[in-house]
Structures are given as C-alpha cells and as structure tokens.
Design an enzyme around this catalytic site. Structure first.
Site, PDB file in Angstrom:
ATOM      1  CE  LYS A  78      42.862  30.378  34.498  1.00  0.00           C
ATOM      2  NZ  LYS A  78      43.010  31.159  33.167  1.00  0.00           N
TER       3      LYS A  78
ATOM      4  CB  SER B 133      42.142  41.053  37.852  1.00  0.00           C
ATOM      5  OG  SER B 133      40.897  40.228  37.452  1.00  0.00           O
ATOM      6  NE  ARG B 134      41.765  47.103  33.571  1.00  0.00           N
ATOM      7  CZ  ARG B 134      43.047  47.318  33.820  1.00  0.00           C
ATOM      8  NH1 ARG B 134      43.500  46.277  34.813  1.00  0.00           N
ATOM      9  NH2 ARG B 134      43.903  47.957  33.468  1.00  0.00           N
TER      10      ARG B 134
ATOM     11  CE1 TYR C  25      46.182  43.494  23.959  1.00  0.00           C
ATOM     12  CE2 TYR C  25      45.603  45.321  22.377  1.00  0.00           C
ATOM     13  CZ  TYR C  25      45.702  44.855  23.510  1.00  0.00           C
ATOM     14  OH  TYR C  25      45.395  45.833  24.566  1.00  0.00           O
TER      15      TYR C  25
ATOM     16  CB  ALA D  35      53.245  24.793  28.290  1.00  0.00           C
ATOM     17  N   GLY D  36      50.889  26.943  30.515  1.00  0.00           N
ATOM     18  CA  GLY D  36      50.380  26.874  31.961  1.00  0.00           C
ATOM     19  C   GLY D  36      48.841  26.321  31.729  1.00  0.00           C
TER      20      GLY D  36
ATOM     21  CB  THR E 287      43.591  34.660  37.067  1.00  0.00           C
ATOM     22  OG1 THR E 287      44.396  34.875  36.124  1.00  0.00           O
ATOM     23  CG2 THR E 287      44.312  35.466  38.176  1.00  0.00           C
TER      24      THR E 287
HETATM   25  P1  ATR Z   1      48.205  29.712  34.223  1.00  0.00           P
HETATM   26  O1  ATR Z   1      47.953  28.427  34.729  1.00  0.00           O
HETATM   27  O2  ATR Z   1      47.246  30.812  34.570  1.00  0.00           O
HETATM   28  O3  ATR Z   1      48.257  29.627  32.490  1.00  0.00           O
HETATM   29  P2  ATR Z   1      51.077  29.375  34.800  1.00  0.00           P
HETATM   30  O4  ATR Z   1      50.766  27.842  34.956  1.00  0.00           O
HETATM   31  O5  ATR Z   1      51.351  30.075  35.939  1.00  0.00           O
HETATM   32  O6  ATR Z   1      49.539  30.143  34.816  1.00  0.00           O
HETATM   33  O7  ATR Z   1      51.458  29.694  33.450  1.00  0.00           O
HETATM   34  C1  ATR Z   1      52.040  30.772  33.089  1.00  0.00           C
HETATM   35  C2  ATR Z   1      52.930  30.647  31.734  1.00  0.00           C
HETATM   36  O8  ATR Z   1      53.662  31.874  31.522  1.00  0.00           O
HETATM   37  C3  ATR Z   1      53.845  29.571  31.640  1.00  0.00           C
HETATM   38  O9  ATR Z   1      53.963  28.998  30.352  1.00  0.00           O
HETATM   39  C4  ATR Z   1      55.195  30.275  31.709  1.00  0.00           C
HETATM   40  O10 ATR Z   1      56.261  29.721  31.352  1.00  0.00           O
HETATM   41  P3  ATR Z   1      57.147  28.345  32.483  1.00  0.00           P
HETATM   42  O11 ATR Z   1      56.238  27.147  32.104  1.00  0.00           O
HETATM   43  O12 ATR Z   1      58.342  28.293  31.721  1.00  0.00           O
HETATM   44  O13 ATR Z   1      57.085  28.891  33.823  1.00  0.00           O
HETATM   45  C5  ATR Z   1      55.063  31.677  31.307  1.00  0.00           C
HETATM   46  N1  ATR Z   1      55.786  32.583  31.521  1.00  0.00           N
HETATM   47  C6  ATR Z   1      55.864  33.201  32.747  1.00  0.00           C
HETATM   48  N2  ATR Z   1      56.958  34.307  32.887  1.00  0.00           N
HETATM   49  C7  ATR Z   1      57.655  34.090  31.745  1.00  0.00           C
HETATM   50  C8  ATR Z   1      58.839  34.712  30.969  1.00  0.00           C
HETATM   51  N3  ATR Z   1      59.367  35.677  31.566  1.00  0.00           N
HETATM   52  N4  ATR Z   1      59.126  34.302  29.777  1.00  0.00           N
HETATM   53  C9  ATR Z   1      58.589  33.350  29.265  1.00  0.00           C
HETATM   54  N5  ATR Z   1      57.399  32.600  29.601  1.00  0.00           N
HETATM   55  C10 ATR Z   1      56.859  33.020  30.958  1.00  0.00           C
END
Ligand code: ATR
Length: 272
Positions: free
Chosen positions: A71, A20-21, A225, A135-136, A67
């Site tokens: 969340k 984290s920055r 990006y 979708a987190g 983070t």
């Molecule tokens: P936050 O609440 O901070 O957004 P999170 O709820 O852990 O964190 O969400 C992380 C996101 O990254 C999710 O959409 C996760 O997909 P899943 O719902 O299938 O877990 C996605 N993610 C993490 N690793 C991934 C990977 N290797 N490929 C694709 N999506 C990934």
C-alpha cells in the site's frame, strides 16, 4: 450484459495473497450483475510491484486492489494520487485510465468506518481512548479516519517504533506513538482496540498481546476479534471492511456500485 464486447478484469496484488477473500466477493458481483469478467489474486513480490502495476493496462485490467505489503510502495509508482490517499500516505486501489495512466486512491477509510457503523450503529470515535496496533498502510487509513471522526486519543503501538512515531509526527492531533513494550498496558481504559497488523492471517503468527487490561465494554476491531470475543467484548471483524471497500472500487472500475447483501456477507463469512 452491460459490456458484451469486453471481458472485465480486476484483481488484488499482495504478498502473500492466496488467503484473500476479495476474489470471492468481486466474482459474486460479476455474477450478480450478469457481467463477463473475473477478479484474480495476483501474488506479486515487493520487488516486482512496479512492473506488475505497469502491466495492468496492456493486459486490459480496469485496475486492482492492493494489500499487504504494497500500500505504501505503490504510492511512489502510480501517476496520480488523490487528495485522500495523499493525506493517508497509502493507496488501496488503482484505477487504470484509458490512456494507461495509473490513478491511486484509498478506500480503506470508507470501508473501515462504514463497517463499524453497520455493525455498531451507536459507535462514536470520541467515546474514549482508542488503541491502534500496527503502523503499516492499513494503520495509516485507520488512524486517519478515526482522527477525522473526532477521536480524542489514539494510542499507536507498533513492533517497529519508528513507523508509529512517523505516523504520529505526520498526522499529529490525537495520535500518540507508544513503545511496543507498552502494548498490553495501553489497552487499559480503552473504548476501542484496532488490530491492523498482519498477525492472525493464515500462515502468520498470532498477535502477541494480552487483552487482560482491555475493558469488557471496549469494541475490538479486526483480527483480534477472535480472542476478544471469548472475553465478551463487542467485536467488528475485518470482513465487513473488505466488503465495504469493494463498492467504491467497483464504481471507479466499472461504473457500478454493488450492494453488500446479507447473502454475500454470509457466503464469505462461511469461509473464515
Ligand atoms: P500494510 O501496508 O498493508 O498495512 P505493512 O506495511 O506490511 O502492510 O504492515 C504490516 C504491519 O503488521 C506492520 O505494522 C508490522 O509491524 P512492523 O512495522 O514492525 O513490521 C506488523 N507486523 C507484521 N508482523 C508482525 C508481528 N509478528 N508482530 C507484530 N507486528 C507485526
């Protein structure tokens, strides 16, 4: 010095968190405002989140940012959640009240939109379809703010389809959940693509997506990006979102709204 009697404390809870920055950003502001205080990375396992949040008051913290992956879980732990965070279904910032109560809010929307506007002043949410990957909790804030800004079509793709479907069902409006297998094709004709997944972070895999069908005119936001820039797309990275969402957090914790100066942006950018 505004608070000579108190050492100001805040931090960011995440797992992992060392990439984290945020500490660099917040500690720059402590120095700039001649305040005695510090902002620390707090590596908190998901199963320890409740205990960690409850300890903030006893330790004298003004609050913390949250983070990945905290969340959404944090919403069930804090004592109050404001209307915006409730609508989004996630909190990015906790404020510790004088009596120890924990108040949750979400500054991701502000940070996300503010950053896009700063970087691309002509940007409009209704310019064309927008593909959102992930979708987190971060995605919930992005989808919510894009819908609020007038997006007409949001194609939401997530590795675990049920989470994308959950957001689409809950928010309704322009959001449509699509199966993960369609992620490459869903970029066709898009005016913007936003990566909200943890992919591309230090120690995480790169996002498995082909940008071949993304129009050259599309705006690519966040972690994608690096790949998108090579093809000549206009890009907005997650750094500006981070810098901008720190401002309302400081206002809530310390009563000061600090500036995102070019010097600050350049300083953090050099470390990426
Ligand atoms: P936050 O609440 O901070 O957004 P999170 O709820 O852990 O964190 O969400 C992380 C996101 O990254 C999710 O959409 C996760 O997909 P899943 O719902 O299938 O877990 C996605 N993610 C993490 N690793 C991934 C990977 N290797 N490929 C694709 N999506 C990934």
């Amino acid at each position: 010095m505004a608070h000579p009697d108190r050492f100001l404390l805040a931090g960011v809870m995440g797992w992992p968190v060392m990439h984290s920055r945020s500490p660099m950003l917040h500690n720059y502001w402590f120095k700039q405002h001649h305040l005695a205080g510090t902002y620390v990375p707090l590596a908190i396992r998901p199963e320890s989140l409740a205990a960690a949040l409850r300890a903030l008051h006893a330790l004298g913290f003004a609050g913390c940012n949250l983070t990945i992956p905290h969340k959404q879980q944090a919403m069930t732990i804090v004592d109050e959640v404001d209307a915006l965070a409730r609508s989004i279904g996630a909190i990015s910032c906790v404020v510790v009240r004088p009596d120890g109560a924990l108040a949750g809010t979400n500054n991701d929307c502000y940070g996300f939109i503010q950053n896009v506007r700063q970087e691309q002043p002509g940007w409009r949410a209704d310019a064309g379809p927008i593909a959102v990957i992930g979708a987190g909790g971060g995605s919930r804030a992005v989808c919510y703010s894009l819908a609020q800004e007038g997006a007409k079509e949001i194609r939401l793709l997530n590795r675990t389809f049920g989470r994308a479907k959950g957001i689409a069902d809950e928010f309704g409006g322009p959001i449509r959940a699509l199966p993960w297998e369609q992620r490459h094709d869903a970029l066709e004709g898009a005016a913007m693509v936003v990566n909200t997944t943890s992919c591309g972070m230090v120690g995480q895999p790169l996002l498995d997506i082909s940008l071949d069908k993304l129009p050259k005119t599309a705006l690519a936001a966040d972690i994608i990006y690096i790949a998108a820039r090579k093809r000549g797309n206009r890009t907005v990275n997650g750094l500006g979102m981070l810098l901008n969402q720190g401002r309302p957090a400081w206002k809530a914790w310390f009563g000061i709204e600090p500036e995102v100066t070019p010097e600050l942006r350049a300083m953090v950018e050099r470390t990426i």
